[in-house]
Design a protein around this motif. Structure first.
Motif, PDB file in Angstrom:
ATOM      1  N   ASP B 148      15.174 -11.011  -2.447  1.00  0.00           N
ATOM      2  CA  ASP B 148      14.446 -11.449  -3.512  1.00  0.00           C
ATOM      3  C   ASP B 148      14.815 -11.061  -4.682  1.00  0.00           C
ATOM      4  OD1 ASP B 148      13.126 -13.075  -1.459  1.00  0.00           O
ATOM      5  OD2 ASP B 148      11.788 -11.428  -0.776  1.00  0.00           O
ATOM      6  N   ALA B 149      15.932 -10.462  -5.019  1.00  0.00           N
ATOM      7  CA  ALA B 149      16.540  -9.885  -6.062  1.00  0.00           C
ATOM      8  C   ALA B 149      16.158 -10.681  -7.478  1.00  0.00           C
ATOM      9  CB  ALA B 149      18.219  -9.698  -6.054  1.00  0.00           C
ATOM     10  N   ALA B 150      15.603 -11.975  -7.219  1.00  0.00           N
ATOM     11  CA  ALA B 150      15.220 -12.516  -8.530  1.00  0.00           C
ATOM     12  C   ALA B 150      13.914 -11.624  -9.207  1.00  0.00           C
ATOM     13  CB  ALA B 150      14.877 -14.159  -8.198  1.00  0.00           C
ATOM     14  N   LEU B 151      13.224 -11.071  -8.639  1.00  0.00           N
ATOM     15  CA  LEU B 151      12.072 -10.374  -9.171  1.00  0.00           C
ATOM     16  C   LEU B 151      12.808  -9.331 -10.233  1.00  0.00           C
ATOM     17  CD1 LEU B 151       9.918  -9.651  -6.094  1.00  0.00           C
ATOM     18  CD2 LEU B 151       9.347 -11.200  -8.011  1.00  0.00           C
ATOM     19  N   PHE B 152      13.983  -8.957  -9.862  1.00  0.00           N
ATOM     20  CA  PHE B 152      14.500  -7.858 -10.655  1.00  0.00           C
ATOM     21  C   PHE B 152      15.744  -8.519 -11.437  1.00  0.00           C
ATOM     22  CE2 PHE B 152      13.278  -6.608  -6.335  1.00  0.00           C
ATOM     23  CZ  PHE B 152      12.030  -5.667  -6.892  1.00  0.00           C
ATOM     24  N   GLY B 176      11.994  -3.697 -13.184  1.00  0.00           N
ATOM     25  CA  GLY B 176      12.038  -2.873 -12.013  1.00  0.00           C
ATOM     26  C   GLY B 176      10.540  -2.479 -11.471  1.00  0.00           C
ATOM     27  N   ILE B 177      10.504  -2.001 -10.067  1.00  0.00           N
ATOM     28  CA  ILE B 177       9.062  -1.527  -9.660  1.00  0.00           C
ATOM     29  C   ILE B 177       9.505  -0.277  -8.829  1.00  0.00           C
ATOM     30  CG2 ILE B 177       8.241  -3.957  -9.473  1.00  0.00           C
ATOM     31  CD1 ILE B 177       8.964  -3.733  -6.475  1.00  0.00           C
ATOM     32  N   VAL B 178       8.363   0.604  -8.693  1.00  0.00           N
ATOM     33  CA  VAL B 178       8.278   1.848  -8.063  1.00  0.00           C
ATOM     34  C   VAL B 178       7.321   1.727  -7.116  1.00  0.00           C
ATOM     35  CG1 VAL B 178       8.028   4.246  -8.228  1.00  0.00           C
ATOM     36  CG2 VAL B 178       9.282   3.050 -10.207  1.00  0.00           C
ATOM     37  N   ILE B 179       7.792   2.124  -5.862  1.00  0.00           N
ATOM     38  CA  ILE B 179       6.661   2.047  -4.598  1.00  0.00           C
ATOM     39  C   ILE B 179       6.353   3.581  -4.104  1.00  0.00           C
ATOM     40  CG2 ILE B 179       5.921   0.752  -2.433  1.00  0.00           C
ATOM     41  CD1 ILE B 179       8.160  -1.012  -3.231  1.00  0.00           C
ATOM     42  N   LEU B 180       5.213   3.811  -4.219  1.00  0.00           N
ATOM     43  CA  LEU B 180       4.768   5.275  -3.643  1.00  0.00           C
ATOM     44  C   LEU B 180       4.247   5.143  -2.408  1.00  0.00           C
ATOM     45  CD1 LEU B 180       2.869   6.152  -6.913  1.00  0.00           C
ATOM     46  CD2 LEU B 180       5.191   6.976  -6.462  1.00  0.00           C
ATOM     47  N   PHE B 181       4.640   5.716  -1.363  1.00  0.00           N
ATOM     48  CA  PHE B 181       4.268   5.468   0.011  1.00  0.00           C
ATOM     49  C   PHE B 181       3.529   6.639   0.412  1.00  0.00           C
ATOM     50  CE2 PHE B 181       8.050   2.916  -0.005  1.00  0.00           C
ATOM     51  CZ  PHE B 181       7.553   1.776   0.320  1.00  0.00           C
ATOM     52  N   GLN B 182       2.254   6.298   1.126  1.00  0.00           N
ATOM     53  CA  GLN B 182       1.170   7.184   1.442  1.00  0.00           C
ATOM     54  C   GLN B 182       1.012   6.893   2.932  1.00  0.00           C
ATOM     55  OE1 GLN B 182      -2.533   6.349   0.099  1.00  0.00           O
ATOM     56  NE2 GLN B 182      -3.536   7.829   1.407  1.00  0.00           N
ATOM     57  N   GLN B 183       1.065   7.916   4.070  1.00  0.00           N
ATOM     58  CA  GLN B 183       0.881   7.484   5.263  1.00  0.00           C
ATOM     59  C   GLN B 183      -0.429   8.176   5.794  1.00  0.00           C
ATOM     60  OE1 GLN B 183       4.095   8.829   7.871  1.00  0.00           O
ATOM     61  NE2 GLN B 183       3.728   7.317   9.341  1.00  0.00           N
TER      62      GLN B 183
END
Ligand code: FES
Lengths: 220, 221
Positions: B148-152, B176-183
């Motif tokens: 889905d590269a259109a988002l970028f 761009g987006i940044v995703i922070l992962f928490q578990q």
């Protein structure tokens, strides 16, 4: 004109009516129905009033309402001077209100049933109800997140409507059914906003938010 | 355990209380009426009930069970059953370090909370919970970003070396987006999404929906 609500205090559907009546400052009478353990809603007298054997029932001069959504709609149409809780003059918003009123039935059919199972041991397919509850809450979370991104606070627009009232109880009561709100930040914010409204009404399992005056001064 | 992102700052309004899991620690996080955020062990010093069920009363958190009040420093300042009593200062929950940065709340249960440094042109978009393990979640986001590269705005490059951060950018760096992962648990992941501040509202809504399709794929693996 008298309005009479056949009421069971722990029922989320009955609470919808009490909540809207409180928010709109509507006077009404209640008749307590012994839903559990008495099964009074299945009694001859009440089946005569409502053959479906469900609660709540709302009786006003000339009408007997047995569907919660219709009661909410009727109360707002006749008792809201602002015309915002049933936004009759805003057809776009009204369409969305109807959509989320429908959605509220799915909350009752999933979280509502799961809660009856936890609290009153009602026999249901628990796994199916858990799955259904999660799907509903994710849908609601997704919508409220998008609303928030657009800068809109309520389900159908910039003001609360009967749709918010209809969707609120079983969402707020989901911890009774073993589903916490930890995974749903936008739902938490929306519940918080609803509980912050003037004339908000509580029920067992849904507390008030505002400052307790009693904590400032308690007489010995 | 490094500093963990536990939610969007905007999702914890004044008078709000939430629950979060960091490592082995169950936390109650709350914001006072004046906006001060606190992160405490989710255990009332009185009888050990969950503080995350409590209510914010001004600058204190009141436990839901017997109403003991704790101020922002954790000190117990009111016991309803003994209103005349000045509670001993030793009665306090375990307190952890929490800071707000880049629109995210960061908690550290062993030392001072030091958020990872992020570019300052990001806005915090949403937190979403996925019922899967961490590698599945990260893989699903990576794979979907390529499709889905259109988002970028075309092609996507991955920037971050951090094991729990995914940074996706267009070649120009504009989108761009940044995703922070928490578990919080072995089978559950929370993805906190931040987006460059160039996106329009309808594009942000599209990114929000995109996360849900990514979750769908991640949970099917
Ligand atoms: S357990 Fe918190 S006040 Fe009693």
């Amino acid at each position: 004109m008298t309005i009479t609500l056949y009421n069971y205090v722990l029922s989320g559907n009955c609470y919808k009516i009490r909540l809207l009546a409180s928010l709109l400052d509507i006077n009404y009478e209640t008749i307590a129905v012994d839903f559990h353990p008495g099964q009074e809603h299945k009694s001859k007298a009440l089946l005569k009033l409502n053959p479906a054997g469900t609660l709540p029932i709302l009786v006003t001069d000339g009408h007997v309402f047995t569907e919660t959504k219709d009661m909410l709609t009727w109360l707002a149409q006749h008792h809201d001077q602002s015309n915002t809780w049933w936004p009759a003059n805003n057809s776009d918003q009204l369409t969305r209100v109807v959509q989320w009123l429908e959605f509220s039935s799915r909350l009752s059919a999933t979280i509502g049933e799961l809660r009856l199972n936890s609290m009153l041991n009602k026999a249901i397919d628990v796994e199916a109800a858990k799955h259904g509850s999660k799907i509903c809450l994710r849908e609601l979370e997704s919508h409220l997140t998008e609303q928030r991104i657009k800068g809109i606070q309520w389900l159908s627009g910039d003001n609360p409507t009967v749709a918010d009232v209809a969707c609120f109880p079983y969402t707020a009561l989901s911890p009774d059914a073993g589903i916490e709100h930890d995974d749903y930040p936008s739902i938490r914010s929306w519940l918080h906003a609803l509980r912050s409204l003037d004339n908000f009404l509580t029920m067992p399992g849904i507390h008030e938010l505002h400052e307790l005056k009693s904590t400032q001064k308690i007489s010995p | 355990m490094s500093t963990e992102p536990i939610g969007l700052a905007r999702d914890l309004a004044p008078k709000g209380v939430m629950r979060a899991q960091v490592g082995q620690t169950d936390l109650a996080i709350w914001r006072s009426t004046n906006g001060v955020v606190s992160a405490w062990e989710n255990r009332c010093p009185h009888r050990g009930m969950r503080l995350s069920h409590g209510f914010v009363r001004g600058e204190s958190l009141a436990c839901a069970y017997h109403g003991w009040h704790y101020d922002c420093s954790g000190k117990c300042n009111y016991i309803p059953a003994h209103p005349e009593l000045e509670p001993p200062s030793t009665i306090r929950p375990n307190i952890y370090s929490v800071v707000e940065q880049a629109g995210i709340l960061w908690v550290n249960t062993v030392a001072d909370a030091k958020p990872v440094s992020l570019p300052n042109d990001l806005i915090a978009l949403r937190s979403i919970t996925l019922d899967c393990n961490l590698p599945s979640a990260i893989d699903a986001f990576k794979a979907a970003a390529k499709v889905d590269a259109a988002l970028f705005n075309g092609t996507v490059t991955e920037l971050s070396q951090h094991p729990k951060i995914l940074s996706l950018e267009s070649p120009s760096g504009a989108n761009g987006i940044v995703i922070l992962f928490q578990q919080p648990h072995p089978k559950s992941v929370v993805a906190h999404l931040l987006a460059k501040d160039v996106y329009q509202t309808n594009e942000l809504v599209a990114v929000s929906r995109w996360c849900e399709s990514v979750r769908h794929k991640a949970e099917q693996q």
